[in-house]
Design an enzyme around this catalytic site. Structure first.
Site, PDB file in Angstrom:
ATOM      1  N   HIS A 242       0.713  -1.205  -0.248  1.00  0.00           N
ATOM      2  CA  HIS A 242      -0.056   0.047   0.086  1.00  0.00           C
ATOM      3  C   HIS A 242       0.924   1.235   0.127  1.00  0.00           C
ATOM      4  O   HIS A 242       1.044   1.967   0.966  1.00  0.00           O
ATOM      5  CB  HIS A 242      -0.931   0.050   1.168  1.00  0.00           C
ATOM      6  CG  HIS A 242      -2.009  -1.003   0.964  1.00  0.00           C
ATOM      7  ND1 HIS A 242      -1.998  -2.301   1.568  1.00  0.00           N
ATOM      8  CD2 HIS A 242      -3.187  -0.939   0.164  1.00  0.00           C
ATOM      9  CE1 HIS A 242      -3.215  -2.893   1.210  1.00  0.00           C
ATOM     10  NE2 HIS A 242      -3.801  -2.136   0.626  1.00  0.00           N
ATOM     11  N   ASN A 243       1.460   1.656  -1.054  1.00  0.00           N
ATOM     12  CA  ASN A 243       2.486   2.578  -1.357  1.00  0.00           C
ATOM     13  C   ASN A 243       1.912   3.332  -2.594  1.00  0.00           C
ATOM     14  O   ASN A 243       0.904   3.342  -3.246  1.00  0.00           O
ATOM     15  CB  ASN A 243       3.818   1.971  -1.582  1.00  0.00           C
ATOM     16  CG  ASN A 243       3.866   0.956  -2.789  1.00  0.00           C
ATOM     17  OD1 ASN A 243       3.274   1.041  -3.541  1.00  0.00           O
ATOM     18  ND2 ASN A 243       4.560  -0.142  -2.458  1.00  0.00           N
ATOM     19  N   PHE A 244       2.813   4.450  -2.783  1.00  0.00           N
ATOM     20  CA  PHE A 244       2.420   5.460  -3.962  1.00  0.00           C
ATOM     21  C   PHE A 244       2.384   4.722  -5.422  1.00  0.00           C
ATOM     22  O   PHE A 244       1.604   5.096  -6.150  1.00  0.00           O
ATOM     23  CB  PHE A 244       3.432   6.597  -3.923  1.00  0.00           C
ATOM     24  CG  PHE A 244       3.238   7.344  -5.021  1.00  0.00           C
ATOM     25  CD1 PHE A 244       4.060   7.611  -6.110  1.00  0.00           C
ATOM     26  CD2 PHE A 244       2.092   8.379  -5.059  1.00  0.00           C
ATOM     27  CE1 PHE A 244       3.813   8.525  -7.266  1.00  0.00           C
ATOM     28  CE2 PHE A 244       1.625   9.221  -6.411  1.00  0.00           C
ATOM     29  CZ  PHE A 244       2.593   9.410  -7.315  1.00  0.00           C
ATOM     30  N   ARG A 245       3.115   3.677  -5.472  1.00  0.00           N
ATOM     31  CA  ARG A 245       3.195   2.898  -6.848  1.00  0.00           C
ATOM     32  C   ARG A 245       1.658   1.959  -7.104  1.00  0.00           C
ATOM     33  O   ARG A 245       1.043   2.129  -8.091  1.00  0.00           O
ATOM     34  CB  ARG A 245       4.279   1.883  -6.890  1.00  0.00           C
ATOM     35  CG  ARG A 245       4.475   1.324  -8.296  1.00  0.00           C
ATOM     36  CD  ARG A 245       5.649   0.506  -8.203  1.00  0.00           C
ATOM     37  NE  ARG A 245       6.923   1.052  -8.039  1.00  0.00           N
ATOM     38  CZ  ARG A 245       7.584   1.807  -8.748  1.00  0.00           C
ATOM     39  NH1 ARG A 245       7.110   2.227  -9.959  1.00  0.00           N
ATOM     40  NH2 ARG A 245       8.713   2.407  -8.396  1.00  0.00           N
ATOM     41  N   HIS A 282      -7.161   6.893  -2.709  1.00  0.00           N
ATOM     42  CA  HIS A 282      -7.904   6.106  -1.981  1.00  0.00           C
ATOM     43  C   HIS A 282      -7.407   5.316  -0.783  1.00  0.00           C
ATOM     44  O   HIS A 282      -7.810   4.679  -0.133  1.00  0.00           O
ATOM     45  CB  HIS A 282      -8.602   4.925  -3.019  1.00  0.00           C
ATOM     46  CG  HIS A 282      -7.316   3.792  -3.282  1.00  0.00           C
ATOM     47  ND1 HIS A 282      -6.458   3.980  -4.145  1.00  0.00           N
ATOM     48  CD2 HIS A 282      -7.401   2.626  -2.822  1.00  0.00           C
ATOM     49  CE1 HIS A 282      -5.605   2.899  -4.303  1.00  0.00           C
ATOM     50  NE2 HIS A 282      -6.278   2.166  -3.511  1.00  0.00           N
ATOM     51  N   ASP A 392      -9.065  -1.089  -7.861  1.00  0.00           N
ATOM     52  CA  ASP A 392      -8.161  -1.371  -6.612  1.00  0.00           C
ATOM     53  C   ASP A 392      -7.735  -2.536  -6.541  1.00  0.00           C
ATOM     54  O   ASP A 392      -6.381  -3.023  -5.908  1.00  0.00           O
ATOM     55  CB  ASP A 392      -8.985  -0.990  -5.360  1.00  0.00           C
ATOM     56  CG  ASP A 392      -8.150  -0.756  -4.056  1.00  0.00           C
ATOM     57  OD1 ASP A 392      -8.721  -0.972  -2.989  1.00  0.00           O
ATOM     58  OD2 ASP A 392      -6.976  -0.711  -4.155  1.00  0.00           O
ATOM     59  N   TYR A 414       1.329  -8.814   4.491  1.00  0.00           N
ATOM     60  CA  TYR A 414       0.365  -9.332   5.353  1.00  0.00           C
ATOM     61  C   TYR A 414       1.307 -10.142   6.316  1.00  0.00           C
ATOM     62  O   TYR A 414       0.720 -10.452   7.335  1.00  0.00           O
ATOM     63  CB  TYR A 414       0.143 -10.598   4.413  1.00  0.00           C
ATOM     64  CG  TYR A 414      -1.369  -9.982   3.648  1.00  0.00           C
ATOM     65  CD1 TYR A 414      -2.091 -11.046   2.667  1.00  0.00           C
ATOM     66  CD2 TYR A 414      -1.943  -8.854   3.843  1.00  0.00           C
ATOM     67  CE1 TYR A 414      -3.224 -10.515   2.106  1.00  0.00           C
ATOM     68  CE2 TYR A 414      -3.136  -8.392   3.217  1.00  0.00           C
ATOM     69  CZ  TYR A 414      -3.834  -9.207   2.253  1.00  0.00           C
ATOM     70  OH  TYR A 414      -4.910  -8.759   1.705  1.00  0.00           O
ATOM     71  N   GLN A 443      -3.927 -16.872  -4.605  1.00  0.00           N
ATOM     72  CA  GLN A 443      -4.250 -15.984  -5.867  1.00  0.00           C
ATOM     73  C   GLN A 443      -5.354 -16.958  -6.518  1.00  0.00           C
ATOM     74  O   GLN A 443      -6.347 -16.402  -6.953  1.00  0.00           O
ATOM     75  CB  GLN A 443      -3.057 -15.870  -6.978  1.00  0.00           C
ATOM     76  CG  GLN A 443      -2.136 -14.644  -6.477  1.00  0.00           C
ATOM     77  CD  GLN A 443      -2.962 -13.512  -5.956  1.00  0.00           C
ATOM     78  OE1 GLN A 443      -3.305 -13.346  -4.874  1.00  0.00           O
ATOM     79  NE2 GLN A 443      -3.011 -12.417  -6.925  1.00  0.00           N
TER      80      GLN A 443
END
Ligand code: LUO
Ligand code: ZN
Length: 494
Positions: A242-245, A282, A392, A414, A443
């Site tokens: 959960h970063n800018f990328r 977001h 997202d 995680y 996945q």
């Protein structure tokens, strides 16, 4: 001590080694005494004198001056030419320097006026023409060159002329012209975000707002847009996932879907602005620990938001904290009602990204999709919520080499959480437990039960999603299943 009647005073002077006795009435004035001393020393009577005692201390010349003896005569030093005796050259130098500095100040002021005018002109151009980073870059180099010219004149004065720097600094991301190829690739789900540095992603985001006509249609100040994006970048944490990328990927996927689904033919520009801005904001300031952790660990966020989507509420709050800064408020040209609409729309979409609400939102959309009405605000809002949800969690839509690293990033985040939950005696979700989860198990289930059902539902409205999104999802699921099978075979052989 020198002999003198009470009304006379005797002073002994050392004149070039010769002792000169001087007697004067105590009713004499200081200038009378000075003239006596000038005569004794043999200098013109209006010459300034310094009288020094044996210790070198200066003695005032007046009727009450301390008397002395022949053995301790005073030295008399003529101060020729007045207070600057022997310092004429120095004084002349100072005068010259002052004259030079004064002419520099005039030159600086002239240049300052010139720079100020040119800055105002450049800034006006930037604001009026909505210039993009490439032109701003050129203006900036002009400003830089002008500053260097002034700086070479006299650094000292530059300090004194603080207002020489422009009224506000034109923010810039160094270099990063976007090539035509990059601009073209940016519109597709195959865009590889791993190739780009944060500043290049900023330029891409800036381009998207210009390209969609949002800067034009909403009179967004191009400088404010850059400052807002810089602030957004700095407000994402360096989490593994959960970063800018991630922010960039979600926004670039939104941009791709806007083109793929031709959303600008179906939705208003305000809807498009909300979709893009909600995507950018977001996950702002995501701490790297999900809502389950926030609630179980009773963190400040959980307490503040009463366990109700604590992270998503926080992302919203941070987003509007940034907009509350005038220099970052891209909505500054909006009248109050329109701003309220933007704010409500952005909050609704960011809150929709809480996966705990996945079933609720999907079901709501399923109820509408078969008779979807683009003029019905509830329908449109529900569609926008689905779009940001799709974007997202859309990594697996991308080419394998782009998607797969994200699974490693997610699992790293995680595992950090589950390690902490174990250490704190908190419940641990199986799909976060490093002892239980693999990329394949993470996945296969997610793509099969979350991603494909969701995208198939949206595809009912936009059949073009089949090729660009559903196909890659099925291929990815099949690949992870094959990998799972291979792992199970290997384990069986052990
Ligand atoms: C779904 C999700 C929630 C929080 C953070 C990230 C994700 N994303 C993903 N999760 N985003 C993309 C992906 C992805 O490609 N795979 C997964 N897989 C697993 C590990 C997962 O987190 N599944 C999951 C998580 C929450 C959830 O709430 C209903 C459902 C499935
Ligand atoms: Zn996200």
């Amino acid at each position: 001590m020198g002999s003198a009647s009470s009304s006379y005073r005797v002073i002994y002077l050392d004149v070039d080694g010769r002792i000169q006795k001087v007697v004067f009435s105590r009713y004499c004035s200081s200038s009378d005494i000075k003239e006596l001393f000038c005569a004794a020393v043999g200098v013109p009577r209006n010459t300034d004198l310094s009288v020094l005692d044996s210790s070198g201390a200066m003695v005032s010349i007046d009727p009450t001056m301390p008397h002395n003896t022949e053995r301790s005569p005073y030295r008399v030093v003529p101060v020729t030419g007045g207070p600057l005796a022997g310092k004429e050259e120095l004084f002349q130098n100072v005068l010259t320097q002052v004259a030079e500095q004064i002419s520099r100040v005039f030159r600086i002021n002239e240049m300052k006026a010139d720079v100020t005018n040119r800055l105002a002109m450049l800034e006006k151009r930037v604001e009026l023409e909505g210039m993009k980073v490439v032109e701003i870059e050129k203006c900036r180099s002009d400003i830089k060159r002008l500053r260097e010219e002034i700086g070479s004149q006299n650094r000292i004065f530059l300090e004194d002329h603080k207002n020489l720097s422009p009224r506000r600094d034109v923010p810039t991301y160094p270099k990063y012209y976007l090539s035509q190829d990059t601009i073209e690739a940016l519109r597709w789900t195959t865009f590889d975000a791993w190739q780009w540095e944060p500043n290049e992603m900023l330029s891409c985001l800036e381009h998207m707002y210009h390209d969609l006509g949002l800067v034009r249609d909403f009179s967004i100040n191009p400088i404010t847009l850059k400052r807002w994006l810089l602030c957004v970048r700095d407000s994402y944490r360096n989490n593994p996932f959960h970063n800018f990328r991630h922010c960039f990927c979600v926004t670039q996927m939104m941009y791709s879907m806007i083109y793929l689904c031709k959303l600008q033919e179906k939705l208003t520009q305000l809807d498009v602005l909300v979709l893009m801005t909600a995507a950018v904001c977001h996950d702002l300031d995501h701490p790297g620990f999900n809502n389950t952790y926030q609630i179980n660990a009773r963190t400040d966020l959980a307490v503040r938001y009463n366990d109700i989507s604590p992270l998503e509420n926080h992302h919203c709050a941070v987003a509007f904290k940034i907009f509350s800064q005038p220099e970052c408020n891209i909505f500054s040209s909006f009248p109050p009602d329109a701003y309220k609409q933007i704010r409500q729309g952005t909050i609704t979409l960011i809150l929709a990204t809480d996966m705990a609400r996945h079933g609720e939102i999907l079901d709501s959309f399923k109820e509408k999709v078969d008779h979807f009405d683009f003029t019905d605000q509830e329908h449109v809002t529900c569609l926008k919520m689905m779009l940001i949800k799709c974007c997202d969690i859309s990594n697996e839509v991308r080419p394998m080499e782009v998607a797969e690293p994200w699974v490693d990033c997610l699992l790293e985040e995680y595992f950090t959480q589950s390690d902490r939950e174990k250490a704190e005696g908190l419940p641990v979700a199986p799909f976060m437990d490093r002892e239980k989860v693999t990329k394949q198990t993470a996945q296969v289930g997610f793509i099969t039960f979350i991603l494909i059902p969701m995208f198939e539902t949206v595809m009912k409205l936009f059949p073009q999603l089949e090729a660009a999104m559903l196909q890659p999802l099925r291929e990815s699921r099949d690949r992870y299943e094959d990998q799972s099978d291979q792992v199970q075979k290997k384990n069986a052989e052990l």
